[in-house]
Write a protein that holds these residues in place. Structure first.
Motif, mmCIF file in Angstrom:
data_model
loop_
_atom_site.group_PDB
_atom_site.id
_atom_site.type_symbol
_atom_site.label_atom_id
_atom_site.label_comp_id
_atom_site.label_asym_id
_atom_site.label_seq_id
_atom_site.Cartn_x
_atom_site.Cartn_y
_atom_site.Cartn_z
ATOM 1 N N ALA A 98 0.820 -0.960 0.577
ATOM 2 C CA ALA A 98 -0.147 0.128 0.006
ATOM 3 C C ALA A 98 0.999 1.380 0.363
ATOM 4 O O ALA A 98 0.379 1.859 -1.043
ATOM 5 C CB ALA A 98 -0.457 -0.159 0.966
ATOM 6 N N ALA A 99 1.596 1.266 0.776
ATOM 7 C CA ALA A 99 2.809 2.823 0.506
ATOM 8 C C ALA A 99 3.401 2.545 -0.721
ATOM 9 O O ALA A 99 3.503 3.312 -1.067
ATOM 10 C CB ALA A 99 4.035 2.007 1.719
ATOM 11 N N VAL A 100 3.710 1.618 -1.538
ATOM 12 C CA VAL A 100 4.873 2.097 -2.185
ATOM 13 C C VAL A 100 3.169 2.798 -3.510
ATOM 14 O O VAL A 100 3.828 3.075 -4.376
ATOM 15 C CB VAL A 100 5.240 0.268 -2.903
ATOM 16 N N CYS A 101 2.231 1.334 -3.389
ATOM 17 C CA CYS A 101 1.167 2.117 -4.296
ATOM 18 C C CYS A 101 0.849 3.921 -4.053
ATOM 19 O O CYS A 101 0.590 4.471 -5.034
ATOM 20 C CB CYS A 101 0.540 1.354 -4.232
ATOM 21 N N ALA A 102 0.713 3.879 -3.159
ATOM 22 C CA ALA A 102 0.924 5.580 -2.925
ATOM 23 C C ALA A 102 1.712 6.171 -2.987
ATOM 24 O O ALA A 102 1.462 6.895 -3.489
ATOM 25 C CB ALA A 102 0.093 5.634 -1.274
ATOM 26 N N GLY A 103 3.194 5.806 -2.901
ATOM 27 C CA GLY A 103 4.074 6.827 -3.058
ATOM 28 C C GLY A 103 3.884 6.527 -4.700
ATOM 29 O O GLY A 103 3.842 7.583 -5.262
ATOM 30 N N PHE A 104 3.446 5.898 -5.071
ATOM 31 C CA PHE A 104 3.461 6.208 -7.323
ATOM 32 C C PHE A 104 2.207 6.918 -6.886
ATOM 33 O O PHE A 104 2.461 8.112 -8.325
ATOM 34 C CB PHE A 104 2.591 4.233 -7.157
ATOM 35 N N GLY A 105 1.214 6.875 -6.629
ATOM 36 C CA GLY A 105 -0.043 7.962 -6.676
ATOM 37 C C GLY A 105 0.518 8.932 -6.704
ATOM 38 O O GLY A 105 -0.435 10.129 -7.265
ATOM 39 N N ALA A 106 1.546 9.521 -5.944
ATOM 40 C CA ALA A 106 1.870 10.522 -5.112
ATOM 41 C C ALA A 106 2.686 11.560 -6.800
ATOM 42 O O ALA A 106 2.730 12.488 -6.625
ATOM 43 C CB ALA A 106 2.341 10.771 -3.560
ATOM 44 N N LEU A 107 3.158 10.895 -7.019
ATOM 45 C CA LEU A 107 4.193 10.620 -7.691
ATOM 46 C C LEU A 107 3.055 10.729 -9.350
ATOM 47 O O LEU A 107 3.476 12.273 -10.119
ATOM 48 C CB LEU A 107 5.702 9.548 -9.089
ATOM 49 N N VAL A 108 2.040 10.391 -9.659
ATOM 50 C CA VAL A 108 1.430 11.268 -10.524
ATOM 51 C C VAL A 108 0.715 12.524 -10.450
ATOM 52 O O VAL A 108 0.834 12.898 -11.460
ATOM 53 C CB VAL A 108 0.545 9.538 -10.492
ATOM 54 N N ILE A 109 0.341 12.371 -9.144
ATOM 55 C CA ILE A 109 -0.440 13.979 -9.198
ATOM 56 C C ILE A 109 1.352 15.324 -8.589
ATOM 57 O O ILE A 109 0.484 15.573 -9.781
ATOM 58 C CB ILE A 109 -0.545 14.094 -7.181
#
Length: 186
Positions: free
Chosen positions: A69-80
């Motif tokens: 979940a942390a990796v996925c949330a980090g990737f989401g923050a990168l996309v934002i």
């Protein structure tokens, strides 16, 4: 929430025709045009993708896989962050000079170091892709003859199918150059 990058055209539309620099504070960096529909659409699509990624991170966290979940949330923050940077890309002007903001790099040229600023016919990149087409570009020549990559093109994500907006933006950047380039050489 006010979005100041969307108000650039309104200020120029509301200003009189004889006023080339309608802003009161000329020390602040400003984009003399509104981001185009292609750029805004791409940023919106990235934000939509980020929402799905963050939803996936929430589901993964609810399943108990916190590292995933942390990796996925980090990737989401990168996309934002990428979508916000995409909205900042363009040409910005102030009393200090002209700034060409790219996705990865930013180049600032003081008005005193600019030798010429002109609109030329040349091959330009279509929507920033490798394909080139014949079009117009606003080109800045530094002192010593070094030419920067085009500041604005009529086939970019900001001006594709918006010829009048391109003309207004190039006229405005040239007006800033005339105003502050002359002051810098004194």
């Amino acid at each position: 929430m006010p979005l100041p990058f969307l108000t650039a055209d309104r200020a120029f539309d509301a200003a009189a025709e004889d006023v080339a620099l309608p802003f009161d504070d000329h020390d602040q960096w400003r984009r003399p045009y509104r981001p185009g529909p292609w750029r805004v659409a791409a940023a919106a699509m990235l934000l939509l993708l980020a929402s799905f990624i963050l939803l996936a991170a929430t589901i993964i966290a609810a399943a108990g896989e916190i590292p995933g979940a942390a990796v996925c949330a980090g990737f989401g923050a990168l996309v934002i962050a990428s979508s916000l940077r995409l909205l900042r890309v363009g040409t910005w002007v102030s009393r200090h000079g002209v700034r060409r903001v790219g996705f990865f790099f930013t180049t600032t040229v003081p008005w005193g170091k600019a030798q010429a600023l002109r609109t030329v016919q040349q091959p330009v990149r279509w929507l920033g892709l490798p394909r080139t087409v014949q079009g117009q570009a606003l080109v800045l020549v530094r002192q010593g003859g070094e030419t920067m990559p085009p500041l604005l093109t009529d086939h970019s994500a900001d001006f594709l199918a918006r010829g009048e907006a391109f003309e207004r933006a190039t006229d405005t950047v040239e007006a800033w150059s005339d105003e502050y380039g002359a002051l810098a050489t004194r």
